[in-house]
Each structure stands twice: as structure tokens, then as C-alpha cells.
Design a protein around this motif. Structure first.
Motif, PDB file in Angstrom:
ATOM      1  N   TRP A  28       0.832  -1.202   0.000  1.00 66.67           N
ATOM      2  CA  TRP A  28       0.000   0.000   0.000  1.00 66.67           C
ATOM      3  C   TRP A  28       0.868   1.254   0.000  1.00 66.67           C
ATOM      4  O   TRP A  28       0.597   2.216  -0.732  1.00 66.67           O
ATOM      5  CB  TRP A  28      -0.915   0.013   1.225  1.00 66.67           C
ATOM      6  CG  TRP A  28      -2.068  -0.929   1.161  1.00 66.67           C
ATOM      7  CD1 TRP A  28      -2.253  -2.062   1.907  1.00 66.67           C
ATOM      8  CD2 TRP A  28      -3.228  -0.823   0.316  1.00 66.67           C
ATOM      9  NE1 TRP A  28      -3.448  -2.671   1.586  1.00 66.67           N
ATOM     10  CE2 TRP A  28      -4.070  -1.929   0.615  1.00 66.67           C
ATOM     11  CE3 TRP A  28      -3.631   0.088  -0.655  1.00 66.67           C
ATOM     12  CZ2 TRP A  28      -5.282  -2.134  -0.026  1.00 66.67           C
ATOM     13  CZ3 TRP A  28      -4.848  -0.108  -1.295  1.00 66.67           C
ATOM     14  CH2 TRP A  28      -5.654  -1.216  -0.988  1.00 66.67           C
ATOM     15  N   ARG A  29       1.897   1.261   0.824  1.00 67.85           N
ATOM     16  CA  ARG A  29       2.743   2.451   0.962  1.00 67.85           C
ATOM     17  C   ARG A  29       3.426   2.803  -0.359  1.00 67.85           C
ATOM     18  O   ARG A  29       3.449   3.966  -0.776  1.00 67.85           O
ATOM     19  CB  ARG A  29       3.793   2.216   2.047  1.00 67.85           C
ATOM     20  CG  ARG A  29       3.217   1.989   3.441  1.00 67.85           C
ATOM     21  CD  ARG A  29       4.327   1.737   4.448  1.00 67.85           C
ATOM     22  NE  ARG A  29       3.815   1.382   5.756  1.00 67.85           N
ATOM     23  CZ  ARG A  29       3.436   2.253   6.693  1.00 67.85           C
ATOM     24  NH1 ARG A  29       3.539   3.551   6.440  1.00 67.85           N
ATOM     25  NH2 ARG A  29       2.981   1.845   7.863  1.00 67.85           N
ATOM     26  N   VAL A  30       4.006   1.796  -0.992  1.00 66.94           N
ATOM     27  CA  VAL A  30       4.769   2.073  -2.210  1.00 66.94           C
ATOM     28  C   VAL A  30       3.841   2.326  -3.391  1.00 66.94           C
ATOM     29  O   VAL A  30       4.130   3.160  -4.253  1.00 66.94           O
ATOM     30  CB  VAL A  30       5.762   0.930  -2.490  1.00 66.94           C
ATOM     31  CG1 VAL A  30       6.576   1.226  -3.748  1.00 66.94           C
ATOM     32  CG2 VAL A  30       6.712   0.748  -1.300  1.00 66.94           C
ATOM     33  N   GLU A  31       2.709   1.651  -3.452  1.00 66.81           N
ATOM     34  CA  GLU A  31       1.745   1.931  -4.515  1.00 66.81           C
ATOM     35  C   GLU A  31       1.320   3.401  -4.475  1.00 66.81           C
ATOM     36  O   GLU A  31       1.178   4.047  -5.527  1.00 66.81           O
ATOM     37  CB  GLU A  31       0.514   1.031  -4.374  1.00 66.81           C
ATOM     38  CG  GLU A  31      -0.512   1.252  -5.481  1.00 66.81           C
ATOM     39  CD  GLU A  31      -1.802   0.460  -5.291  1.00 66.81           C
ATOM     40  OE1 GLU A  31      -2.759   0.717  -6.056  1.00 66.81           O
ATOM     41  OE2 GLU A  31      -1.873  -0.395  -4.375  1.00 66.81           O
ATOM     42  N   ALA A  32       1.150   3.945  -3.282  1.00 63.48           N
ATOM     43  CA  ALA A  32       0.752   5.347  -3.167  1.00 63.48           C
ATOM     44  C   ALA A  32       1.829   6.279  -3.706  1.00 63.48           C
ATOM     45  O   ALA A  32       1.528   7.337  -4.289  1.00 63.48           O
ATOM     46  CB  ALA A  32       0.449   5.686  -1.712  1.00 63.48           C
ATOM     47  N   LEU A  33       3.100   5.905  -3.538  1.00 57.88           N
ATOM     48  CA  LEU A  33       4.197   6.725  -4.055  1.00 57.88           C
ATOM     49  C   LEU A  33       4.314   6.647  -5.579  1.00 57.88           C
ATOM     50  O   LEU A  33       4.832   7.564  -6.206  1.00 57.88           O
ATOM     51  CB  LEU A  33       5.527   6.277  -3.433  1.00 57.88           C
ATOM     52  CG  LEU A  33       5.685   6.443  -1.926  1.00 57.88           C
ATOM     53  CD1 LEU A  33       7.013   5.831  -1.478  1.00 57.88           C
ATOM     54  CD2 LEU A  33       5.608   7.905  -1.531  1.00 57.88           C
TER      55      LEU A  33
END
Length: 405
Positions: free
Chosen positions: A280-285
Motif C-alpha cells: 500500500w505504501r509504495v503503490e501510493a508513491l
């Protein structure tokens, strides 16, 4: 005592600098006086730091040992009397573990750490691993006191590591190793998301992170490394290239429409809790956020639809206004004997009370998106969001129409 009362209001910050200019005996007398309000007594204890009059020591030790004393005063006294070695046998007694007053168990452990009791280490690590910042800081202060006395190597040697060890110990190891100037890149491979997240927060060597990514890390480890690297460099192009090389992994949530997913992702992934899946964290970036929401336009169109359907809509109210406190990401429009329609601020998403689905067609023709029960009940797995003390994956209903006091 008038000066003390003036400097310690029930509401608002204490004026500690002014309190410290008062006579120490006057402060100690107030601190020991059970008839005084607890917030005044706590402030007086804090103002006595480094200048406790010796004649008052025994009386204040009695106050800290009294289980009927106010917890806030006892906790402040433990900080003040933290160098009194005679307190250690009492602090270690099994009765202390049973004192259930708020914050006392953590305060006892911290005091034991300050007094150099290595047997407090497991408990301090557990407190430092908690999700609540104020408790976590208490545990960390106790751990730091042990490190200051014995050195980081001695404390680290007492903490478990590797498979089968306590999550709390591994989390403490990451922080203490970093504080000792050691690289914590290897902890990005920890199977517990909270431990890997802490390592990613503390990692400070871009070269080490790039070296890890150049090897053959697991997907989770690589994602934590990308997230940590982006935190250090802000290089979105590098982050997105690395994400593509990994195959753009993401948490698949059956039944979650893409537009809803995108809205939820970019609202919460930047502030999510430590147990969140790194996907989730990296997809948002690495993905673009939705277009800015025309909140006023959405509300206007919703009111127009309700009016055209024969309802008598009231003025929209925000989540905070509706609940008379706090804030949220939706507005409520009441109509027909306070039946309500909810309009999200995260996108053109609307939901209503039972029976309101009759409005779905007109609302969608007006450019709004009806979120039906099947979608609202979908749990967004792997994305942990704070909600009334809990830090777990939430349903779409809560995420699109979120309120917190």
C-alpha cells in the motif's frame, strides 16, 4: 499558595518556568498535600526537578508508594525520585505488577530502568513496542536509561533476536542499534511489518538500501527498502522504476472498485499505521492521486437531486458538525424526517440510510457515484488505519465516510 494556583490552571499549560522560581519548600509542601488539586501538585513536583529539599524526601516517597494517591502525581514523583536506590526493592515487588491505575505499570518499569534494573528489560521492551506514543516514550526512556548505564552492547545482548524471538525485542533492537550508530538495513527483512517499518523509518544510508535492492531480496523487503530510500531522497522516478522492476505488486481486494481504491489509497496510505502492508505504501508513491474533489459542487448537485425528487433537504453539515466534535471526510444531508444522505469528500461517493437506494439513478445521472452495501462492507485488507483506538483494516464504509472525535 495563591501563586501556585495562578500558575497551574486546570485548563491550559502550567507556567513551569515561573513555578521553578518559587521556594522549593513551598512547592514540596503543595506536592505532599492531598487536599490540593492533583494538577497543581503534579506541576509542583515537576518544578522541583533537581532541587528537592531533603526534609521532604521521606514524605514524597510515602506519597509515591501510596496506591490511593493520584496516578498523575505518583508518575511525576517517580521521575523526581528516580535516583533513590531505596525505591528499587519496592518497585520490584510483585505487588507493583498488580496495581492497575492508568499508566502506573509503565512508570514502575521506567523507574526500574532508571535505577539500572536489567530485569525490567523485557517489560520495558514490551511497553516501548506499544502503539500509543506516550506509553512508547515511557518504555524507550527506561531502555535508554539502561543503555546509558551499561552500554548498548550489554542491553542488546539481553534482547532476543532472530526467528522465534519476541517481536518487542526485535523492535527494541532496531531502535537501539540505530541509536548506537549501527546500520539497520537488515531489519527490513523482518517478517513483522511493525519491525520492518521501524527499520525503514530509521534507515539512513541510501547506498546500503540500493545495495540491498541490487541483491535478491524478497518482495516485502524490497518494498520497505524502496519506501525508506524515497523517504531519504524524495526521488519519485527511482522509486517508480524500482516498483516496476518488482512487477508493481499491490494488495488485491476483491469487490473493491478501482475508483474507490484509488481514493482510499491516496487518502490513507501516507498516514497509515505501522502494521500496514508495504504494498500500500509504495503503490501510493508510484501512482497518481485522483483529481481534486469539487466538494461544494457535489453537495450542490446532491441537494438539487433531493429537491427534484420531492424531498426537503436541509443544509449539508460536515461530519464534525453532525457529531458536534471532531472531523471527518463526509457531509450529511438530512431530509424527510431526518433520513440522511452521506456525501464523501474523497470523491463523488454517496451512500444513504436504509431505503435511500431509490435515489441511486438520479444521483448517478448527476455525476455522483452510489456506493452500495456490497462495497461498503468490503474490508480493505492490509491497510491499517487508526479508528477510535484501533489500528486495523477498515471497511469501505468507514474509510469513505470517516469521522474521528
Amino acid at each position: 499558595m495563591t501563586a501556585i494556583a495562578d500558575l497551574t490552571p486546570l485548563y491550559g499549560p502550567d507556567e513551569l518556568a515561573a513555578l521553578r522560581r518559587l521556594d522549593a519548600d513551598e512547592l514540596a509542601r503543595c506536592a505532599a498535600d492531598r487536599a490540593r488539586p492533583w494538577w497543581q501538585r503534579r506541576a509542583c513536583v515537576q518544578a522541583l526537578a533537581g532541587r528537592l529539599p531533603q526534609p521532604w524526601t521521606a514524605e514524597l516517597i510515602a506519597r509515591v508508594q501510596d496506591p490511593d494517591e493520584t496516578s498523575e502525581v505518583r508518575i511525576a514523583l517517580l521521575d523526581l525520585l528516580g535516583d533513590r536506590a531505596e525505591l528499587l526493592p519496592w518497585l520490584r515487588h510483585e505487588d507493583r505488577a498488580g496495581e492497575g491505575a492508568y499508566g502506573m505499570r509503565e512508570a514502575f518499569l521506567k523507574a526500574r530502568g532508571v535505577l539500572g534494573d536489567l530485569d525490567a528489560l523485557p517489560g520495558l521492551a514490551a511497553v516501548a513496542a506499544g502503539p500509543w506514543p506516550h506509553r512508547r516514550e515511557t518504555g524507550e526512556a527506561g531502555l535508554d536509561a539502561l543503555v546509558a548505564r551499561y552500554g548498548p552492547a550489554a542491553v542488546l545482548a539481553e534482547l532476543g533476536e532472530g526467528p522465534g524471538s519476541r517481536f518487542e525485542d526485535r523492535l527494541a533492537r532496531v531502535r537501539l542499534r540505530h541509536a548506537a550508530g549501527r546500520d539497520v538495513t537488515d531489519a527490513l527483512a523482518d517478517p513483522d511489518h511493525a519491525v520492518a517499518h521501524r527499520a525503514a523509518e530509521l534507515a539512513d544510508d541510501p547506498a546500503a538500501l540500493r545495495g540491498l535492492l541490487a541483491g535478491e531480496p524478497t518482495v516485502d523487503t524490497a518494498l520497505w527498502a524502496l519506501w525508506a530510500l524515497h523517504r531519504l531522497t524524495g526521488d519519485t522516478a527511482e522509486t517508480r522504476a524500482g516498483y516496476r522492476r518488482l512487477g508493481s505488486p499491490r494488495v488485491e481486494v476483491p469487490g473493491l472498485p478501482e475508483d474507490v481504491r484509488r481514493a482510499v489509497l491516496h487518502e490513507y496510505a501516507g498516514t497509515c499505521e505501522r502494521d500496514t502492508d508495504p504494498r500500500w505504501r509504495v503503490e501510493a508513491l508510484c501512482t497518481e492521486p485522483p483529481a481534486p474533489v469539487d466538494v461544494d459542487g457535489q453537495l450542490r448537485r446532491a441537494v438539487e437531486v433531493l429537491t427534484a425528487e420531492g424531498a426537503e433537504p436541509k443544509e449539508p453539515v460536515s461530519a464534525g458538525e453532525d457529531n458536534q466534535q471532531g472531523d471527518g471526510c463526509y457531509h450529511v444531508i438530512y431530509h424527510h424526517e431526518d433520513v440522511s444522505l452521506f456525501v464523501s469528500t474523497l470523491g463523488p461517493f454517496v451512500h444513504g440510510d436504509e431505503g435511500e437506494e431509490i435515489l441511486r439513478g438520479p444521483l448517478e445521472r448527476a455525476g455522483l457515484r452510489w456506493i452500495d452495501d456490497a462495497v461498503t462492507e468490503t474490508v480493505v485488507t492490509g491497510l491499517c488505519v487508526y479508528y477510535f483506538g484501533e489500528r486495523v483494516p477498515l471497511k469501505v464504509d468507514t474509510l469513505l465516510f470517516y469521522w474521528q472525535d
